[in-house]
Design a protein around this motif. Structure first.
Motif, PDB file in Angstrom:
ATOM      1  N   UNK A 251       0.814  -1.212   0.000  1.00  0.00           N
ATOM      2  CA  UNK A 251       0.000   0.000   0.000  1.00  0.00           C
ATOM      3  C   UNK A 251       0.850   1.265   0.000  1.00  0.00           C
ATOM      4  N   UNK A 252       1.911   1.269   0.804  1.00  0.00           N
ATOM      5  CA  UNK A 252       2.663   2.508   0.978  1.00  0.00           C
ATOM      6  C   UNK A 252       3.376   2.930  -0.303  1.00  0.00           C
ATOM      7  N   UNK A 253       3.713   1.992  -1.171  1.00  0.00           N
ATOM      8  CA  UNK A 253       4.377   2.350  -2.422  1.00  0.00           C
ATOM      9  C   UNK A 253       3.452   3.125  -3.357  1.00  0.00           C
ATOM     10  N   UNK A 254       2.148   3.033  -3.126  1.00  0.00           N
ATOM     11  CA  UNK A 254       1.182   3.728  -3.972  1.00  0.00           C
ATOM     12  C   UNK A 254       0.656   5.002  -3.338  1.00  0.00           C
ATOM     13  N   UNK A 255       1.227   5.386  -2.186  1.00  0.00           N
ATOM     14  CA  UNK A 255       0.743   6.576  -1.496  1.00  0.00           C
ATOM     15  C   UNK A 255       0.958   7.836  -2.328  1.00  0.00           C
ATOM     16  N   UNK A 256       2.174   8.047  -2.798  1.00  0.00           N
ATOM     17  CA  UNK A 256       2.453   9.251  -3.588  1.00  0.00           C
ATOM     18  C   UNK A 256       1.768   9.231  -4.957  1.00  0.00           C
ATOM     19  N   UNK A 257       1.781   8.079  -5.693  1.00  0.00           N
ATOM     20  CA  UNK A 257       1.005   8.060  -6.943  1.00  0.00           C
ATOM     21  C   UNK A 257      -0.479   8.361  -6.736  1.00  0.00           C
ATOM     22  N   UNK A 258      -1.015   7.921  -5.590  1.00  0.00           N
ATOM     23  CA  UNK A 258      -2.429   8.192  -5.316  1.00  0.00           C
ATOM     24  C   UNK A 258      -2.652   9.685  -5.082  1.00  0.00           C
TER      25      UNK A 258
END
Length: 269
Positions: A155-162
Motif C-alpha cells: 500500500x505505501x508504495x502507492x501513497x504518492x502516486x495516489x
C-alpha cells in the motif's frame, strides 16, 4: 421493454465530454450507430450487475454487450472518465460538500480471474492472481482518486502516486485544491520515509504506529475510507476483476466513483 439505466443528471454531464461520433459513410453506410446514451446504459448494466459482456440483454438495455464494451474502450482511450471525475469534484466543492482538510487512504484486494496488466500473486489469497484498489477520500468519504495495481504491491508504495492522481479541484475562486492538510492511514503506511515525503508536500501525516496496541483513535476519522470501499464494491463488476486490460477496469472504477459523487450531490439538494 427497455429500462433507462442512465439518469438525466448523469447523461447531461457525460454527453459534454464524449468525443464526436465518426461520420457515417455515404456509400455502404452499414448499420445505424447505437446512440451513446444507450451504449452507456450497457456499460452501467455491466458495472452494476457484474454480468459478462456477452450476457447483456440487448432487448431491455438497447444494445449488445460487445457494443457497450467497444464504446467503453473508446471513451476510456479518449479520457472521458478522468474529466468527469474532475467535473464532479468541482461541483461538490462549489456546493461546499468537500472537506479536503482531513483525508484518508487505504487499499483493498480483489481477485483477478484473467491474466493482464496490474495482476500479480495476492498475499492474502494464497498467491492467486489478484489486483488492488487504492483509494483516497475526503472527510465525508467522497472519493478523490482511485488507482489500480497488482495484488502484490504494498500500500505505501502507492501513497504518492495516489496523491498525484488527485486532480486540481476548482469550483471556487482562487487557487485550485489538490492536497489535504492532514492524511490519515493505518499501520500499513507506517514508514518514516513516507512521513518525511508528506511533510515536504505540506501534508501532516497521521499514521498509526506498528507494534503498538490497537485503539490508536484513528478509527473515528479513517472509517470513512472503509465505507467508501463498501460503496465502491456494491458495483458487482468491481468485486472481481474480469477485464484483461487494466485501463478498462480503471475506467469502470472511475465511473463508479463518479456515481458515488453524483449521489452525494443529489442528497444535498
Amino acid at each position: 421493454m427497455r429500462v433507462d439505466l442512465v439518469p438525466d443528471d448523469l447523461w447531461e454531464r457525460v454527453a459534454r465530454l464524449l468525443p464526436p461520433a465518426p461520420e457515417r459513410r455515404r456509400r455502404h453506410p452499414g448499420r445505424l450507430r447505437v446512440p451513446d446514451r444507450t451504449a452507456l446504459a450497457g456499460v452501467m448494466y455491466v458495472l452494476r450487475t457484474g454480468v459478462a459482456w456477452r450476457d447483456v440483454p440487448a432487448e431491455s438495455v438497447g444494445c449488445s454487450g460487445v457494443t457497450a464494451w467497444r464504446r467503453l474502450r473508446d471513451w476510456t482511450d479518449a479520457g472521458v472518465w478522468p474529466r468527469l471525475h474532475a467535473t464532479l469534484l468541482g461541483e461538490l466543492r462549489r456546493a461546499d460538500l468537500l472537506d479536503l482538510d482531513d483525508c484518508a487512504v487505504d487499499g483493498s484486494h480483489i481477485r483477478a480471474l484473467k491474466r493482464g496488466d496490474h495482476g500479480g500473486p495476492s498475499p492474502v489469497d494464497r498467491a492467486r492472481p489478484g489486483s488492488k484498489h487504492h483509494l483516497i477520500v475526503d472527510r465525508h468519504g467522497t472519493p478523490l482518486a482511485v488507482t489500480l495495481t497488482s495484488g502484490n504491491r504494498h500500500d505505501v508504495t502507492q501513497l504518492l502516486p495516489l496523491l498525484n492522481a488527485v486532480p486540481s479541484i476548482r469550483g471556487l475562486r482562487g487557487r485550485p485544491r489538490r492536497k489535504p492538510r492532514r492524511l490519515y492511514a493505518d499501520r500499513g503506511y507506517d514508514f518514516d520515509k513516507y512521513r518525511r515525503l508528506l511533510w515536504k508536500r505540506g501534508i501532516k501525516p497521521v499514521i498509526a504506529r506498528r507494534g503498538t496496541a490497537y485503539g490508536s483513535g484513528l478509527g473515528k476519522v479513517r472509517w470513512v475510507v472503509e465505507r467508501a470501499f463498501a460503496w465502491l464494491h456494491q458495483f458487482k463488476r468491481l468485486r472481481i476483476r474480469y477485464e484483461r486490460r487494466a485501463d478498462l477496469h480503471q475506467g469502470l472504477l472511475e465511473l463508479a466513483c463518479s456515481l458515488i459523487r453524483l449521489r452525494r450531490l443529489r442528497t444535498s439538494l
